[in-house]
Scaffold this active site. Structure first.
Site, short mmCIF file in Angstrom:
data_model
loop_
_atom_site.label_atom_id
_atom_site.label_comp_id
_atom_site.label_asym_id
_atom_site.label_seq_id
_atom_site.Cartn_x
_atom_site.Cartn_y
_atom_site.Cartn_z
N ASP A 8 10.48 18.92 -7.79
CA ASP A 8 9.11 19.23 -7.41
C ASP A 8 9.01 19.21 -5.89
OD1 ASP A 8 8.72 19.18 -10.09
OD2 ASP A 8 7.19 17.62 -10.11
N ASP A 131 0.10 23.67 -19.74
CA ASP A 131 -0.09 22.27 -19.39
C ASP A 131 -1.38 21.79 -20.06
OD1 ASP A 131 2.07 22.77 -17.66
OD2 ASP A 131 0.70 23.38 -16.06
#
Length: 247
Positions: A8, A131
């Site tokens: 990330d 998500d």
């Protein structure tokens, strides 16, 4: 079962967040390309990159770091990227730069026509990121909750030719609480698209649970905080999954 290390990216650094909160970022490396090399050396067969800044602003933001990762390992294993990918030109540019897969999240929810166009233009290279919090899909870097049910959207995307779906349980992301197996299996059973689990992987026990449902259509899992904190040894985990798969 494919275990996929996550890198990330925030402000050019490799970080981990808790439940998608940009204010709760822990920096694990200031050299993302070196981190990518580390995971490949540990036996990774694919890498999962997230442009966190890009996810919030809707356009690529960590380009130098991403290109450095592709240059380091892109010729050895597939690399996939999500975050801030909202138009066909961006997809084409990233694929030309050496990415194997591009992940479309927010744009797939807000503009299904764009997702359809992307699958038509770049068949085999498009992954959808769904998500969810309590079964409802979230967008815009997880900051906005929609009324859409995960399964309903996934079924809609089935005819588009999506390569796979990454399903993230936001409530478990970065919390080391274990994968939401039930929700992941429910999604995988509802569609013919392979599902990659994400959010909460914490132990070899999670790997056991995932391998047990691989035949339901769960083909892999994103590995995040656990492999950075040391709670899970990546090489050991992938070897464990391989042994279960061969049994």
């Amino acid at each position: 079962m494919l275990l996929i290390p996550a890198i990330d990216l925030k402000d050019g650094q490799c970080v981990r967040l808790k439940q998608g909160d940009m204010d709760q970022a822990t920096v694990f490396s200031e050299d993302p390309a070196a981190m990518a090399r580390h995971w490949v050396d540990q036996g990774a067969r694919r890498l999962h990159l997230v442009d966190l800044n890009g996810a919030f602003v809707g356009k690529p933001r960590n380009e130098a770091a991403i290109k450095a990762i592709i240059a380091e390992v892109g010729s050895e294993i597939p690399v996939q990227l999500g975050g801030g990918i909202r138009d066909l030109n961006t997809i084409e540019r990233w694929l030309d730069d050496g990415l194997s897969y591009v992940i479309i999240g927010t744009a797939a929810v807000k503009n299904p026509g764009f997702l359809q166009d992307a699958c038509t233009a770049f068949g085999g290279h498009i992954i959808v990121g769904l998500d969810a919090r309590d079964g409802k899909v979230a967008t815009d870097g997880w900051s906005k909750l929609t009324g859409h049910e995960v399964v309903d959207l996934a079924r809609k995307y089935e005819d588009y030719g999506v390569e796979s779906i990454i399903y993230t349980d936001i409530g478990r992301d970065g919390m080391l609480q274990g994968i939401n197996i039930d929700a992941t299996v429910k999604l995988a059973q509802s569609v013919s698209i392979p599902v990659i689990a994400s959010g909460g992987l914490s132990s070899l026990k999670d790997i056991d649970h995932l391998c047990a449902v691989e035949s339901e259509g769960v083909e892999g899992v994103i590995c995040g905080r656990a492999i950075y904190s040391g709670d899970l040894n990546f090489r050991e985990a992938q070897d464990h999954a391989d042994k279960l798969g061969a049994a």
